[in-house]
Design a protein around this motif. Structure first.
Motif, mmCIF file in Angstrom:
data_model
loop_
_atom_site.group_PDB
_atom_site.id
_atom_site.type_symbol
_atom_site.label_atom_id
_atom_site.label_comp_id
_atom_site.label_asym_id
_atom_site.label_seq_id
_atom_site.Cartn_x
_atom_site.Cartn_y
_atom_site.Cartn_z
ATOM 1 N N HIS A 1 0.943 -1.189 0.020
ATOM 2 C CA HIS A 1 0.165 0.098 -0.176
ATOM 3 C C HIS A 1 0.772 1.214 -0.051
ATOM 4 O O HIS A 1 0.457 2.330 -0.581
ATOM 5 C CB HIS A 1 -0.917 0.123 1.221
ATOM 6 N N LYS B 1 3.738 0.876 -3.419
ATOM 7 C CA LYS B 1 3.453 0.518 -4.911
ATOM 8 C C LYS B 1 3.486 1.719 -5.695
ATOM 9 O O LYS B 1 4.233 1.534 -6.922
ATOM 10 C CB LYS B 1 1.918 0.213 -4.583
ATOM 11 N N ALA B 2 3.143 2.877 -5.440
ATOM 12 C CA ALA B 2 3.283 4.054 -6.200
ATOM 13 C C ALA B 2 4.785 4.659 -6.026
ATOM 14 O O ALA B 2 5.134 5.610 -7.170
ATOM 15 C CB ALA B 2 2.326 5.049 -5.843
ATOM 16 N N ARG B 3 5.654 4.200 -5.292
ATOM 17 C CA ARG B 3 7.001 4.967 -4.971
ATOM 18 C C ARG B 3 8.159 3.819 -5.450
ATOM 19 O O ARG B 3 9.206 4.664 -5.854
ATOM 20 C CB ARG B 3 7.339 5.123 -3.396
#
Length: 124
Positions: free
Chosen positions: A25, A28-30
């Protein structure tokens, strides 16, 4: 000492779940997909060996053994070196940290062998 392996197993299982959730969570975007896979591998092996520590503690409550203590220490060192190096590698991108990972893998292997030998010797 065997009670400590149960406690350390439970604490490490908690940390493995937290790391897995953080990876899924929070990262994931980093992180790039390849670094996320590395982080997830660290969390997966962290959990496997947290459960190994629980097994050492439970078995040791029935049949205390120096072999079991050795298994616990080897697994704990394995968690720190294997999972720790993968967490650090994924978070920093420093690929040289991967050189530490096999040492942790050896700790895992030694831990499982010692657990197996302790079980063999304890059998009636």
């Amino acid at each position: 000492m065997m009670r400590w392996w149960l406690v350390l197993g439970a604490v490490n299982a908690f940390l493995a779940v937290a790391a897995g959730a953080f990876g899924a969570h929070g990262l994931k975007a980093r992180l790039s997909p390849d670094l996320l896979v590395i982080f997830e591998t660290g969390a997966r092996y962290h959990m496997y060996h947290a459960l190994g520590l629980v097994a050492v503690g439970l078995f040791g409550a029935l049949r205390p053994s120096s072999l079991l203590s050795g298994a616990g220490w080897a697994m704990l060192v394995g968690i720190v070196l294997f999972s720790g190096s993968l967490y650090a590698l994924a978070l920093t991108g420093v690929r040289a940290l991967g050189a530490i990972t096999p040492l942790g893998g050896m700790g895992f292997l030694v831990g499982w062998v010692l657990l197996a030998v302790a079980a063999w010797r304890a059998a009636p």
